[in-house]
Design a protein around this motif. Structure first.
Motif, PDB file in Angstrom:
ATOM      1  N   CYS A 155       0.848  -1.196   0.000  1.00 22.13           N
ATOM      2  CA  CYS A 155       0.000   0.000   0.000  1.00 22.13           C
ATOM      3  C   CYS A 155       0.885   1.248   0.000  1.00 22.13           C
ATOM      4  CB  CYS A 155      -0.859   0.051   1.260  1.00 22.13           C
ATOM      5  SG  CYS A 155      -2.132  -1.201   1.296  1.00 22.13           S
ATOM      6  N   CYS A 156       0.269   2.383  -0.265  1.00 20.52           N
ATOM      7  CA  CYS A 156       0.956   3.666  -0.078  1.00 20.52           C
ATOM      8  C   CYS A 156      -0.088   4.692   0.320  1.00 20.52           C
ATOM      9  CB  CYS A 156       1.677   4.103  -1.350  1.00 20.52           C
ATOM     10  SG  CYS A 156       0.566   4.644  -2.663  1.00 20.52           S
ATOM     11  N   THR A 157       0.373   5.821   0.863  1.00 15.35           N
ATOM     12  CA  THR A 157      -0.522   6.956   1.086  1.00 15.35           C
ATOM     13  C   THR A 157       0.034   8.107   0.258  1.00 15.35           C
ATOM     14  OG1 THR A 157       0.672   7.983   2.893  1.00 15.35           O
ATOM     15  CG2 THR A 157      -0.860   6.217   3.496  1.00 15.35           C
ATOM     16  N   SER A 158      -0.631   9.253   0.332  1.00 17.70           N
ATOM     17  CA  SER A 158      -0.146  10.384  -0.466  1.00 17.70           C
ATOM     18  C   SER A 158       1.200  10.877   0.065  1.00 17.70           C
ATOM     19  CB  SER A 158      -1.173  11.508  -0.452  1.00 17.70           C
ATOM     20  OG  SER A 158      -1.453  11.873   0.878  1.00 17.70           O
ATOM     21  N   SER A 159       1.558  10.516   1.302  1.00 14.08           N
ATOM     22  CA  SER A 159       2.824  11.027   1.831  1.00 14.08           C
ATOM     23  C   SER A 159       4.015  10.136   1.492  1.00 14.08           C
ATOM     24  CB  SER A 159       2.730  11.247   3.345  1.00 14.08           C
ATOM     25  OG  SER A 159       2.558  10.026   3.985  1.00 14.08           O
ATOM     26  N   ASN A 184       0.990  12.107 -10.800  1.00 19.03           N
ATOM     27  CA  ASN A 184       1.897  12.971 -10.037  1.00 19.03           C
ATOM     28  C   ASN A 184       3.150  12.219  -9.594  1.00 19.03           C
ATOM     29  OD1 ASN A 184       0.486  15.438 -10.162  1.00 19.03           O
ATOM     30  ND2 ASN A 184      -0.982  14.711  -8.648  1.00 19.03           N
ATOM     31  N   VAL A 185       2.976  10.935  -9.222  1.00 19.94           N
ATOM     32  CA  VAL A 185       4.137  10.113  -8.843  1.00 19.94           C
ATOM     33  C   VAL A 185       5.022   9.908 -10.075  1.00 19.94           C
ATOM     34  CG1 VAL A 185       4.853   7.786  -8.121  1.00 19.94           C
ATOM     35  CG2 VAL A 185       2.971   8.938  -6.938  1.00 19.94           C
ATOM     36  N   ALA A 186       4.386   9.579 -11.222  1.00 20.82           N
ATOM     37  CA  ALA A 186       5.146   9.351 -12.456  1.00 20.82           C
ATOM     38  C   ALA A 186       5.941  10.605 -12.825  1.00 20.82           C
ATOM     39  CB  ALA A 186       4.201   8.955 -13.582  1.00 20.82           C
ATOM     40  N   ALA A 187       5.303  11.778 -12.676  1.00 26.02           N
ATOM     41  CA  ALA A 187       5.992  13.031 -13.027  1.00 26.02           C
ATOM     42  C   ALA A 187       7.184  13.246 -12.089  1.00 26.02           C
ATOM     43  CB  ALA A 187       5.020  14.202 -12.924  1.00 26.02           C
ATOM     44  N   GLN A 188       6.976  12.952 -10.814  1.00 25.67           N
ATOM     45  CA  GLN A 188       8.045  13.155  -9.833  1.00 25.67           C
ATOM     46  C   GLN A 188       9.238  12.233 -10.093  1.00 25.67           C
ATOM     47  OE1 GLN A 188       6.552  12.711  -5.864  1.00 25.67           O
ATOM     48  NE2 GLN A 188       8.355  13.645  -4.945  1.00 25.67           N
ATOM     49  N   LEU A 189       8.940  10.984 -10.498  1.00 28.62           N
ATOM     50  CA  LEU A 189      10.014  10.011 -10.703  1.00 28.62           C
ATOM     51  C   LEU A 189      10.520   9.985 -12.147  1.00 28.62           C
ATOM     52  CD1 LEU A 189       8.551   6.994  -8.628  1.00 28.62           C
ATOM     53  CD2 LEU A 189      10.211   8.710  -7.880  1.00 28.62           C
ATOM     54  N   ILE A 243      -0.449  28.816  -2.534  1.00 27.26           N
ATOM     55  CA  ILE A 243      -1.454  27.787  -2.842  1.00 27.26           C
ATOM     56  C   ILE A 243      -0.865  26.392  -2.646  1.00 27.26           C
ATOM     57  CG2 ILE A 243      -2.984  26.864  -4.642  1.00 27.26           C
ATOM     58  CD1 ILE A 243      -3.382  29.700  -5.619  1.00 27.26           C
ATOM     59  N   LEU A 244      -1.566  25.598  -1.822  1.00 23.87           N
ATOM     60  CA  LEU A 244      -1.130  24.235  -1.510  1.00 23.87           C
ATOM     61  C   LEU A 244      -2.163  23.267  -2.064  1.00 23.87           C
ATOM     62  CD1 LEU A 244       0.039  26.193   0.736  1.00 23.87           C
ATOM     63  CD2 LEU A 244       0.093  24.211   2.218  1.00 23.87           C
ATOM     64  N   SER A 245      -1.706  22.195  -2.720  1.00 21.10           N
ATOM     65  CA  SER A 245      -2.679  21.238  -3.262  1.00 21.10           C
ATOM     66  C   SER A 245      -2.355  19.826  -2.777  1.00 21.10           C
ATOM     67  CB  SER A 245      -2.678  21.279  -4.791  1.00 21.10           C
ATOM     68  OG  SER A 245      -1.404  20.952  -5.268  1.00 21.10           O
ATOM     69  N   HIS A 246      -3.404  19.013  -2.673  1.00 28.22           N
ATOM     70  CA  HIS A 246      -3.223  17.603  -2.326  1.00 28.22           C
ATOM     71  C   HIS A 246      -2.850  16.853  -3.604  1.00 28.22           C
ATOM     72  CE1 HIS A 246      -4.205  13.559  -0.865  1.00 28.22           C
ATOM     73  NE2 HIS A 246      -4.031  14.067   0.343  1.00 28.22           N
ATOM     74  N   PRO A 247      -2.004  15.798  -3.514  1.00 26.49           N
ATOM     75  CA  PRO A 247      -1.598  15.072  -4.736  1.00 26.49           C
ATOM     76  C   PRO A 247      -2.737  14.312  -5.429  1.00 26.49           C
ATOM     77  CG  PRO A 247      -0.189  14.485  -2.881  1.00 26.49           C
ATOM     78  CD  PRO A 247      -1.294  15.318  -2.323  1.00 26.49           C
ATOM     79  N   GLU A 248      -3.952  14.352  -4.868  1.00 31.24           N
ATOM     80  CA  GLU A 248      -5.105  13.790  -5.590  1.00 31.24           C
ATOM     81  C   GLU A 248      -5.645  14.798  -6.616  1.00 31.24           C
ATOM     82  OE1 GLU A 248      -7.947  12.635  -2.614  1.00 31.24           O
ATOM     83  OE2 GLU A 248      -6.581  11.162  -1.749  1.00 31.24           O
ATOM     84  N   CYS A 249      -5.060  16.023  -6.645  1.00 29.56           N
ATOM     85  CA  CYS A 249      -5.427  17.004  -7.673  1.00 29.56           C
ATOM     86  C   CYS A 249      -4.704  16.652  -8.967  1.00 29.56           C
ATOM     87  CB  CYS A 249      -4.982  18.413  -7.247  1.00 29.56           C
ATOM     88  SG  CYS A 249      -5.857  19.071  -5.823  1.00 29.56           S
ATOM     89  N   SER A 250      -5.177  17.198 -10.080  1.00 31.17           N
ATOM     90  CA  SER A 250      -4.554  16.886 -11.379  1.00 31.17           C
ATOM     91  C   SER A 250      -3.103  17.386 -11.407  1.00 31.17           C
ATOM     92  CB  SER A 250      -5.340  17.546 -12.503  1.00 31.17           C
ATOM     93  OG  SER A 250      -5.082  18.927 -12.502  1.00 31.17           O
ATOM     94  N   ASP A 258       2.010  26.144  -5.235  1.00 30.77           N
ATOM     95  CA  ASP A 258       3.330  26.423  -4.658  1.00 30.77           C
ATOM     96  C   ASP A 258       3.877  25.210  -3.921  1.00 30.77           C
ATOM     97  OD1 ASP A 258       3.500  29.314  -5.287  1.00 30.77           O
ATOM     98  OD2 ASP A 258       1.652  29.340  -4.107  1.00 30.77           O
ATOM     99  N   PHE A 259       2.966  24.327  -3.483  1.00 32.31           N
ATOM    100  CA  PHE A 259       3.397  23.130  -2.738  1.00 32.31           C
ATOM    101  C   PHE A 259       2.322  22.073  -2.897  1.00 32.31           C
ATOM    102  CE2 PHE A 259       3.127  20.525   1.129  1.00 32.31           C
ATOM    103  CZ  PHE A 259       4.422  20.024   1.186  1.00 32.31           C
ATOM    104  N   SER A 260       2.748  20.804  -2.930  1.00 28.82           N
ATOM    105  CA  SER A 260       1.767  19.714  -2.932  1.00 28.82           C
ATOM    106  C   SER A 260       2.212  18.646  -1.945  1.00 28.82           C
ATOM    107  CB  SER A 260       1.658  19.118  -4.341  1.00 28.82           C
ATOM    108  OG  SER A 260       0.741  18.053  -4.313  1.00 28.82           O
ATOM    109  N   GLY A 261       1.278  18.133  -1.158  1.00 29.37           N
ATOM    110  CA  GLY A 261       1.629  17.084  -0.200  1.00 29.37           C
ATOM    111  C   GLY A 261       0.401  16.568   0.519  1.00 29.37           C
ATOM    112  N   SER A 262       0.608  15.551   1.342  1.00 31.23           N
ATOM    113  CA  SER A 262      -0.482  14.943   2.108  1.00 31.23           C
ATOM    114  C   SER A 262      -1.095  15.990   3.044  1.00 31.23           C
ATOM    115  CB  SER A 262       0.056  13.774   2.937  1.00 31.23           C
ATOM    116  OG  SER A 262       0.748  14.281   4.059  1.00 31.23           O
ATOM    117  N   THR A 263      -2.186  15.628   3.694  1.00 25.85           N
ATOM    118  CA  THR A 263      -2.830  16.604   4.582  1.00 25.85           C
ATOM    119  C   THR A 263      -1.864  17.025   5.706  1.00 25.85           C
ATOM    120  OG1 THR A 263      -3.932  14.794   5.775  1.00 25.85           O
ATOM    121  CG2 THR A 263      -5.182  15.877   4.041  1.00 25.85           C
ATOM    122  N   ASN A 264      -1.121  16.072   6.271  1.00 24.66           N
ATOM    123  CA  ASN A 264      -0.135  16.435   7.313  1.00 24.66           C
ATOM    124  C   ASN A 264       0.947  17.347   6.743  1.00 24.66           C
ATOM    125  OD1 ASN A 264      -1.224  15.049   9.446  1.00 24.66           O
ATOM    126  ND2 ASN A 264       0.552  13.715   9.788  1.00 24.66           N
TER     127      ASN A 264
END
Ligand code: 13P
Ligand code: SF4
Length: 350
Positions: A155-159, A184-189, A243-250, A258-264
């Protein structure tokens, strides 16, 4: 958090210190009475209450022993020595708690707290993917039901999604079910990704052998609503906003943020940065929940976009949950055992 030792008035004072200016005092007084009763029952039942960061502000700041993102709450569920876990979050989170603590009673206050991502894929879909791509490891976002987790390798989470994919050290992975998180993971890697329709008659697995990631086109019904146009319009109106976005956004929204990450991670970022205005592209309650820890920062809100599932969980229903021991979460033993391997493997990676 409040405790059993606090009277309704003391709970009200605590909530007022966190939420005055956000929630009217009259409302906080009513909520304090509910929180008081919940705290008494919680102690009587030897229960722990876990609350996701999306809980409404009066609940978030009163009854949970622990608040956090999916990963943190999974860890808390695995570690607890209490007899009962009350999960103020959605069904897949409560199921994960049951998978990790099979001998505890796990309760969720509403049976309507689903998730569009968890509903987007079935265990049969995963079997079909595995048959089409034999030997390719399957990573599942925790936002899935237990029978789906049981079919997966990890499993994984957004973090930790990118770290989990990298930890496998293979040329190709199947990543389910969130289209945007996987992109988003594919773009990051720097990985290539494709979304084959495995149920279509034209589907040929060989056509996808060159892709490093095989995804699934599930979406979060909340995060898919945010657009780059929204971001541009907010920036035009408030030039100094962060502006902060969750990685479930496009990926386009993530790129324009400006930043994307899990809720924490979003909570941490907001408290550590110096800007005076913030917009969190995620469930609206998050902004209210962190406002008191950031008194000098202004939280802009886009509250017409809400998670209808997280919002099912209220203090009223949590009180009923404890009074009537409802609704108990059950996961068949064989499924729980197989799903536990995937979740534990993720927790070990961190
Ligand atoms: P987090 O793991 O970031 O808390 O997200 C869970 C979720 O459901 C977001 O929509
Ligand atoms: Fe599911 Fe989206 Fe709600 Fe999170 S915000 S619980 S992913 S529907």
């Amino acid at each position: 958090m409040t405790t059993t030792k606090q009277s309704p008035l003391e709970i009200f004072k605590h909530l007022e210190s966190k939420l005055s200016g956000i929630v009217p005092d009259f409302e906080l007084k009513l909520k304090s009475e509910l929180a008081y009763e919940i705290n008494l029952l919680k102690e009587e039942m030897n229960a722990v209450i876990l609350g996701h960061n999306y809980m409404e502000p009066a609940l978030f700041h009163s009854i949970p022993d622990f608040v956090g993102d999916s990963l943190e709450l999974s860890r808390r569920a695995a570690e607890t020595d209490k007899d009962v876990i009350v999960f103020c979050g959605v069904q897949f989170m409560a199921e994960t708690a049951k998978i990790l603590s099979p001998d505890k009673k796990v309760l969720i206050p509403s049976q309507k707290a689903g998730c569009s991502l968890a509903s987007s894929i079935t265990a049969e879909d995963v079997k079909k993917l595995k048959k089409s791509f034999p030997g390719v490891p399957v990573v599942t976002y925790v936002n899935t039901y237990a029978d789906v987790k049981a079919e997966c390798d990890i499993c994984c989470t957004s973090s930790n999604a990118s770290a989990v994919v990298q930890s496998l050290g293979v040329n190709q992975v199947i990543f389910i079910p969130d289209e945007y998180l996987s992109k988003n993971v594919a773009a990051q890697l720097g990985y290539t990704i494709a979304f084959p329709d495995v149920h279509s008659k034209e589907f040929q697995p060989e056509d996808f052998s060159e892709f490093q990631m095989i995804g699934w086109a599930g979406r979060c019904e909340v995060h898919e609503k945010f657009s780059v146009e929204d971001i541009n319009s907010v920036r035009k109106q408030f030039s100094d906003v962060l502006i902060l976005s969750h990685p479930e956004c496009s990926p386009e929204v993530v790129e324009a943020s400006d930043f994307s990450g899990s809720t924490n991670a979003m909570i941490r970022y907001t408290s550590e940065s110096k800007a005076s205005k913030y917009l969190l592209l995620t469930e609206c309650s998050m902004g209210d929940n962190i406002a008191s820890e950031n008194p000098d920062k202004e939280m802009l809100r886009m509250c017409s976009v809400r998670c209808p599932h997280m919002n099912q969980i209220t203090l009223e229903d949590t009180l009923e949950c404890l009074k009537n021991s409802q609704y108990e979460v059950h996961v068949p033993k064989d499924i729980a055992n197989r799903a536990a391997r995937s979740v534990q493997r993720m927790i070990e990676i961190g």
